[in-house]
Every structure is written in C-alpha cells, then in structure tokens.
Write an enzyme that holds these catalytic residues in place. Structure first.
Site, mmCIF file in Angstrom:
data_model
loop_
_atom_site.group_PDB
_atom_site.id
_atom_site.type_symbol
_atom_site.label_atom_id
_atom_site.label_comp_id
_atom_site.label_asym_id
_atom_site.label_seq_id
_atom_site.Cartn_x
_atom_site.Cartn_y
_atom_site.Cartn_z
ATOM 1 N N HIS A 19 0.836 -1.194 0.000
ATOM 2 C CA HIS A 19 0.000 0.000 0.000
ATOM 3 C C HIS A 19 0.868 1.240 0.000
ATOM 4 O O HIS A 19 2.092 1.164 -0.112
ATOM 5 C CB HIS A 19 -0.995 -0.029 1.162
ATOM 6 C CG HIS A 19 -0.350 -0.070 2.522
ATOM 7 N ND1 HIS A 19 0.392 0.961 3.017
ATOM 8 C CD2 HIS A 19 -0.319 -1.040 3.463
ATOM 9 C CE1 HIS A 19 0.849 0.658 4.207
ATOM 10 N NE2 HIS A 19 0.434 -0.561 4.503
ATOM 11 N N HIS A 22 4.100 1.574 2.160
ATOM 12 C CA HIS A 22 5.256 0.798 1.677
ATOM 13 C C HIS A 22 5.945 1.538 0.538
ATOM 14 O O HIS A 22 7.162 1.590 0.432
ATOM 15 C CB HIS A 22 4.803 -0.567 1.166
ATOM 16 C CG HIS A 22 4.105 -1.384 2.208
ATOM 17 N ND1 HIS A 22 3.038 -2.190 1.931
ATOM 18 C CD2 HIS A 22 4.320 -1.510 3.539
ATOM 19 C CE1 HIS A 22 2.628 -2.779 3.034
ATOM 20 N NE2 HIS A 22 3.389 -2.365 4.033
ATOM 21 N N CYS A 128 1.784 -8.716 20.519
ATOM 22 C CA CYS A 128 0.915 -8.135 19.487
ATOM 23 C C CYS A 128 1.334 -8.711 18.141
ATOM 24 O O CYS A 128 2.469 -8.477 17.696
ATOM 25 C CB CYS A 128 1.018 -6.611 19.452
ATOM 26 S SG CYS A 128 0.168 -5.938 17.990
ATOM 27 N N CYS A 131 2.276 -6.082 15.379
ATOM 28 C CA CYS A 131 3.640 -5.537 15.486
ATOM 29 C C CYS A 131 4.678 -6.646 15.432
ATOM 30 O O CYS A 131 5.862 -6.363 15.315
ATOM 31 C CB CYS A 131 3.862 -4.830 16.817
ATOM 32 S SG CYS A 131 2.826 -3.427 17.152
ATOM 33 N N CYS A 145 -3.244 -2.591 21.774
ATOM 34 C CA CYS A 145 -2.037 -2.058 21.133
ATOM 35 C C CYS A 145 -2.435 -0.774 20.422
ATOM 36 O O CYS A 145 -3.349 -0.772 19.595
ATOM 37 C CB CYS A 145 -1.475 -3.058 20.125
ATOM 38 S SG CYS A 145 -0.395 -2.280 18.915
ATOM 39 N N HIS A 148 -2.300 -1.018 16.474
ATOM 40 C CA HIS A 148 -3.204 -1.906 15.728
ATOM 41 C C HIS A 148 -4.615 -1.956 16.289
ATOM 42 O O HIS A 148 -5.480 -2.596 15.701
ATOM 43 C CB HIS A 148 -2.596 -3.313 15.658
ATOM 44 C CG HIS A 148 -1.348 -3.332 14.840
ATOM 45 N ND1 HIS A 148 -0.098 -3.170 15.395
ATOM 46 C CD2 HIS A 148 -1.174 -3.417 13.504
ATOM 47 C CE1 HIS A 148 0.804 -3.181 14.427
ATOM 48 N NE2 HIS A 148 0.183 -3.334 13.270
ATOM 49 N N LYS A 299 -4.385 7.744 9.879
ATOM 50 C CA LYS A 299 -3.478 6.742 9.319
ATOM 51 C C LYS A 299 -4.299 5.827 8.408
ATOM 52 O O LYS A 299 -5.400 5.430 8.749
ATOM 53 C CB LYS A 299 -2.842 5.920 10.439
ATOM 54 C CG LYS A 299 -1.834 4.947 9.869
ATOM 55 C CD LYS A 299 -1.071 4.164 10.908
ATOM 56 C CE LYS A 299 0.028 3.382 10.225
ATOM 57 N NZ LYS A 299 -0.067 1.959 10.315
ATOM 58 N N LYS A 302 -7.376 -0.348 6.669
ATOM 59 C CA LYS A 302 -8.500 -1.021 6.002
ATOM 60 C C LYS A 302 -9.785 -0.837 6.780
ATOM 61 O O LYS A 302 -10.849 -0.668 6.195
ATOM 62 C CB LYS A 302 -8.184 -2.501 5.867
ATOM 63 C CG LYS A 302 -7.259 -2.761 4.707
ATOM 64 C CD LYS A 302 -7.260 -4.225 4.373
ATOM 65 C CE LYS A 302 -6.285 -4.496 3.240
ATOM 66 N NZ LYS A 302 -5.751 -5.827 3.276
HETATM 67 N N1 MSP Z 1 8.587 -6.227 8.374
HETATM 68 C C1 MSP Z 1 8.735 -5.085 9.202
HETATM 69 C C2 MSP Z 1 10.059 -4.372 8.924
HETATM 70 C C3 MSP Z 1 11.281 -5.210 9.080
HETATM 71 S S1 MSP Z 1 12.722 -4.326 8.645
HETATM 72 C C4 MSP Z 1 13.985 -5.230 9.154
HETATM 73 C C5 MSP Z 1 7.577 -4.116 8.934
HETATM 74 N N2 MSP Z 1 6.926 -4.266 7.785
HETATM 75 S S2 MSP Z 1 5.678 -3.401 7.317
HETATM 76 O O1 MSP Z 1 5.288 -3.951 6.053
HETATM 77 O O2 MSP Z 1 4.681 -3.374 8.327
HETATM 78 O O3 MSP Z 1 6.152 -1.930 7.184
HETATM 79 C C6 MSP Z 1 7.206 -1.603 6.339
HETATM 80 C C7 MSP Z 1 7.429 -0.113 6.278
HETATM 81 O O4 MSP Z 1 6.265 0.539 5.771
HETATM 82 C C8 MSP Z 1 7.727 0.508 7.635
HETATM 83 O O5 MSP Z 1 8.807 1.407 7.515
HETATM 84 C C9 MSP Z 1 6.472 1.277 7.958
HETATM 85 O O6 MSP Z 1 6.746 2.421 8.715
HETATM 86 C C10 MSP Z 1 6.022 1.671 6.568
HETATM 87 N N3 MSP Z 1 4.620 2.031 6.595
HETATM 88 C C11 MSP Z 1 3.543 1.215 6.785
HETATM 89 N N4 MSP Z 1 2.419 1.999 6.810
HETATM 90 C C12 MSP Z 1 2.757 3.297 6.680
HETATM 91 C C13 MSP Z 1 2.066 4.493 6.423
HETATM 92 N N5 MSP Z 1 0.749 4.576 6.460
HETATM 93 N N6 MSP Z 1 2.812 5.584 6.097
HETATM 94 C C14 MSP Z 1 4.168 5.538 5.895
HETATM 95 N N7 MSP Z 1 4.822 4.426 6.097
HETATM 96 C C15 MSP Z 1 4.216 3.382 6.804
HETATM 97 O O7 MSP Z 1 7.364 -3.247 9.737
#
Ligand code: MSP
Length: 516
Positions: A19, A22, A128, A131, A145, A148, A299, A302
């Site tokens: 999304h 990412h 959690c 997380c 949490c 979440h 934020k 879904k």
């Molecule tokens: N798998 C772990 C990271 C392990 S790194 C050794 C994880 N994955 S994640 O898919 O949940 O998130 C990956 C990245 O996307 C994180 O840096 C997270 O901050 C970022 N984002 C997820 N949702 C976000 C927003 N809504 N806005 C900006 N970035 C956020 O955490």
C-alpha cells in the site's frame, strides 16, 4: 573517501498487497539511491520482504494457502508495483530464501551466541501479532495495542533471550557522539530517552510448535529465530554475509542509510545496533525515520476504509507524478496527508502548469524562432545568472550561464539537502529554478523581443534551455521518466567539461503532463 553507498528499505510483511506506506519508504530510498549513483557513488539499493512469523502464518491460513505459496503471490504484487514505480533496487531479499538469506541470519545468531548474549528463559506476557512484538501493559491504551487497536495475546513460553541490556550504554554513547546519526532530531531524542529507561533483554526466539514457519535456531530445532532478529539480519545477508560470496558485504557494509518508518524505530535504533555490537559488526551510519502517510488526517487503514490504491494513481497520472507527490508534498520526517483533491491540485499547479508549461513553451519558441537550433552566444546571460544567484541556486563561480550540476557549483543547496536526506528541501530548490526561469521569460518577453532583436532572443532562449538542462539533471533521482523526456527534447551537445554547448531541440508530440 569511500566511494560506495548502501541504502535499504525495511523489508515488507508479505501478508498482503503493498500500500501507499510501503511505497513511500521505497520511493524515498529510491530517490536517495538514484541521487548517489548520479553523483558517482557505486550504490547498492536493497529492498525485500519479511515472510516469516505469526502474522504471515495466520493470513496464509485464512486464505487456505500454504505459507510459501501465499508469500510468493504477494511478493509478485510488490515486485510489479515497484517496477511500475521505477524502483531501481539492486537486490530484492526474501527471508524465506534459504540460499540467500538463511545463512546470514544463522551466522548472526551464531555470533550472538558466541558473544555469550543468548540465554534461555521463560517469557510471560503479551504479544501483538500486528507488530510481531512483545508488548508491555504500560504500552497499552485501553487494553489495546495503540498501533493496531487490537487486544494482545497473553503467552507463556520458553524462549531464547538476547542480552540487549548489556549494550544500551554503548549505543547511547554512539548516538551522542554521532557514530550513528538518527534523523530527524526529535526521533534521535526519543531514542536517547528510550535508552535511559532501563531496557530489558528481549525474547529472540519462539517455540517451533507455535510458529512453525521461520528459520530454526542453529542447534535447536525446537525454536525458531524471532521474526525481528530474522528480519533485521536481511541487511547483512543480502550482501552475502554468512556465505562464501561476501564481496558485497566487504564492499558496502556498513550501511550508509536505513530508511524506515517511525513505527519501527526502536528495532532499528536500539535492537539492531545492539545485535551488531554483540556480533562485532560495524554499525550503520544513518537511520532516516519518516512519518506516516495519512488519508484525510487519519493513518491509512482497512478498517477506517481510507486506504489509497497506488495503482489507480499511477494509471491516471503516471509514476513520476506519484513520486513527485510523495517527495514534495509529504514532509520527509513528519506525517503527511494523501488525498485525491490535493494530488490533482499539485499536479495541475506544479507539473502541468509549472514544469510542463515551461518546457513546452520554451521548446515552441526554440522551434519557431530558431528551427530548434540554439547556440551558445556571449551576450545577455547576466540577468538570468543574477536572478539565479539571488535565489541561491548558483554558487559563486566563473563561466557562462549556469555551472554544471554535478560539480556542486550549481544548486549547492539542492546537493546539501540531498546529502542530508531532506528530499522536500531538494525539491524546493528545483522549483525555485523553475520559477526563476518562468520569471526570466516574463521579464524579457522573448516572444516580443524576437521582432526586434533575434540575437538577444536566442540568448534568452539559450539561458532557459540551459537552466532546463540542469533542472532535468537535478530532477532525475525523483522523476526519472520526466528527466529523460526533457533531456530527449533538449538534445544538448556537450563541451569537454560536460556542459551544454548547443541545443537541437525537438518538440514533444504530447504535453509532459496533461492538465486534469
Ligand atoms: N517487516 C517489518 C520491517 C522489518 S525491517 C527489518 C515491517 N513491515 S511493514 O510492512 O509493516 O512496514 C514496512 C514499512 O512501511 C515501515 O517502515 C512502515 O513504517 C512503513 N509504513 C507502513 N504503513 C505506513 C504508512 N501509512 N505511512 C508511511 N509508512 C508506513 O514493519
């Protein structure tokens, strides 16, 4: 001076399609990677997916697929989206990759054991799954949490623990003396506060019976390496750490910058440095922590129903416009809102009317008045130069027109911003030039001047084309397609120093950015 550069994104949970959040992390890292390649650094840009742990197993089970088939399908979605966004990664690491990732993760574990920093204990408390972390009562908000909005699970299990507490003082010192830089300052302070809060050791494995999908602990198949320990090691394993082919590790480690979101700050600023100190591996130089993308102030999630599908924007506006929005509109280190309305507004104002219009009318004048062939001449460049100096786009220097972008003479503030990962700042610098070039045309009115003074007109058009040449170079890390198109229209021939000597322009068949 080290002429290599290593930049990473976090690895993304492969439990769903990617999304906007990412993409945000990844576009920032891509801009940083492209910039450092442009200034001549041998660059390694790593991204990938985090495929083990509770969250993945549960999502896979819910879809009725086995975990491997489930993550394989999601990884394809990440790769497709990254490709349509021109993400120029050098390697895509997957934690389920037994050949490329597992040896590194196991080698890290073995080093922690050798340092005497892994011990067995019983964990009693809350977990959690969102997380993928143990959480304390203190951290809960109304029993849930806060990230979440779910009630954590109470577990009691035998785990291996990592002696995090042994390293906290050393990490604090390294942050204080600048060995590890944390951007922005507020997050650095937050980490320092966290480190003085008496951190406890962390659980570093889960029982195989509960979490059967992961990397088995070396010499104890009854336990799986905790998903964060597994995940963090990706930054090393991707370079060949723990394998015979570790040339990339020797060449690129330590990382120049880990780009991460604020929710995973503690893992990267506390746990990861502690693991590296324990394993005797040098620490990363910088951790760049960005905020969240919100949608209508909340934020994206879904459950709220405000998730934005990046594919829709890329299809409608093009990938460069999406990259532009993220780079320019979202403050690099704070939260920023993403809405369709704002997207269209910025697109029209800055891309269609701003950059696109400047490029198209300059090219039209070049074609109409000079059949596209505009040569360097020596009069009249001074007003443009002075104008650019006024907005600090040019450092002091001799020479005709605008000095070369790569040599730091041109756009010193742009380079400074890029070097310090201030992407918004760098974008502002580029748009300062665009506005200055617009103002130059408005002041000198070449479309009128052509009737009385062709030579001076050519000089003005020359100046704008020259400026656009550098705009396109500076834009390249952020908007690679647009930069490529502009330089294709300008068709500059360069002198020995690599500066434009003449333009043989070609007009675009369609506008760079069609107005919406
Ligand atoms: N798998 C772990 C990271 C392990 S790194 C050794 C994880 N994955 S994640 O898919 O949940 O998130 C990956 C990245 O996307 C994180 O840096 C997270 O901050 C970022 N984002 C997820 N949702 C976000 C927003 N809504 N806005 C900006 N970035 C956020 O955490």
């Amino acid at each position: 001076m080290k002429n290599t550069f290593y930049v990473t994104t976090p690895i993304f949970y492969a439990n769903d399609a990617p999304h906007m959040g990412h993409i945000y992390t990844t576009v920032l890292a891509d801009i940083i990677a492209r910039y450092h390649r442009m200034v001549g650094k041998e660059t390694f840009f790593l991204t990938g997916t985090d495929e083990h742990g509770d969250k993945i197993i549960r999502s896979a089970t819910a879809t009725g697929k086995g975990p491997q088939a489930f993550v394989d399908a999601n990884v394809l979605k990440f790769k497709e989206l990254f490709s349509s966004l021109d993400i120029s990664y050098d390697f895509f690491i997957r934690t389920s990759d037994q050949e490329n990732h597992w040896p590194g993760a196991k080698a890290v574990w073995t080093k922690l054991v050798a340092a005497g920093d892994i011990y067995k204990g019983t964990y009693r408390g809350l977990y959690c799954v969102g997380c993928e972390t143990f959480i304390t009562e203190k951290e809960l908000v109304s029993g849930k949490c806060p990230l979440h909005d779910t009630i954590p699970e109470r577990i009691e299990e035998e785990n291996y623990f990592f002696r995090l507490s042994k390293y906290t003082n050393e990490i604090r010192e390294k942050i204080e003396n600048g060995d590890i830089a944390i951007f922005p300052q507020a997050r650095r302070n937050e980490t320092l506060a966290l480190l003085s809060n008496d951190p406890v050791d962390v659980s570093f494995s889960r029982p195989e019976g509960d979490i059967p999908w992961g990397i088995p602990v070396p010499n104890d198949n009854g336990q799986m390496i905790y998903v964060w320990c597994d995940a963090l090691s990706n930054y090393l394993s991707a370079l060949g750490f723990g394998r015979d082919d570790h040339e990339n590790f020797d060449k690129f480690w330590p990382a120049d910058v880990h780009v991460i979101g604020k929710d995973i700050s503690r893992f990267h600023t506390v746990i990861w440095p502690a693991m590296l100190l324990s394993a005797g591996i040098p620490l990363p130089k910088t951790i760049l922590i960005h905020g969240f993308i919100t949608s209508r102030g909340k934020k994206m999630s879904k459950t709220i129903g405000n998730v934005v599908d990046p594919n829709q924007y890329i299809a409608e506006f093009g990938s460069d416009s999406m990259r532009y929005y993220l780079a320019r509109e979202i403050p690099t280190t704070e939260d920023g809102d993403f809405t369709y309305e704002r997207f269209v507004e910025l697109y029209n104002a800055n891309l269609a009317n701003g950059l696109g219009n400047l490029v198209s009318r300059t090219l039209k004048m070049a074609e109409r008045y000079f059949s596209g062939s505009v040569m360097k001449n020596t009069i009249g460049d001074i007003p443009l130069r002075t104008k650019l100096e006024k907005v600090s786009c040019v450092a002091n220097g001799e020479g005709y027109g605008i000095p070369y972008v790569i040599d730091n003479m041109f756009l010193p503030a742009y380079h400074k911003s890029m070097e310090s990962f201030d992407i918004n700042g760098a974008m502002d610098e580029i748009w300062k030039i665009i506005r200055t070039l617009d103002g130059y045309i408005a002041d000198y009115e070449p479309f009128k001047l052509i009737k009385t003074d062709k030579e001076k007109t050519e000089n003005i058009i020359w100046g704008v084309l020259y400026g656009l040449y550098y705009v396109s170079s500076a834009l390249a890390p952020v908007m690679p397609r647009t930069a490529g198109s502009i330089s294709g229209f300008l068709r500059a021939s360069l002198d020995k120093e690599g500066k434009p000597r003449a333009f043989k322009t070609e007009s675009p068949s369609a506008p760079l950015f069609a107005r919406k």
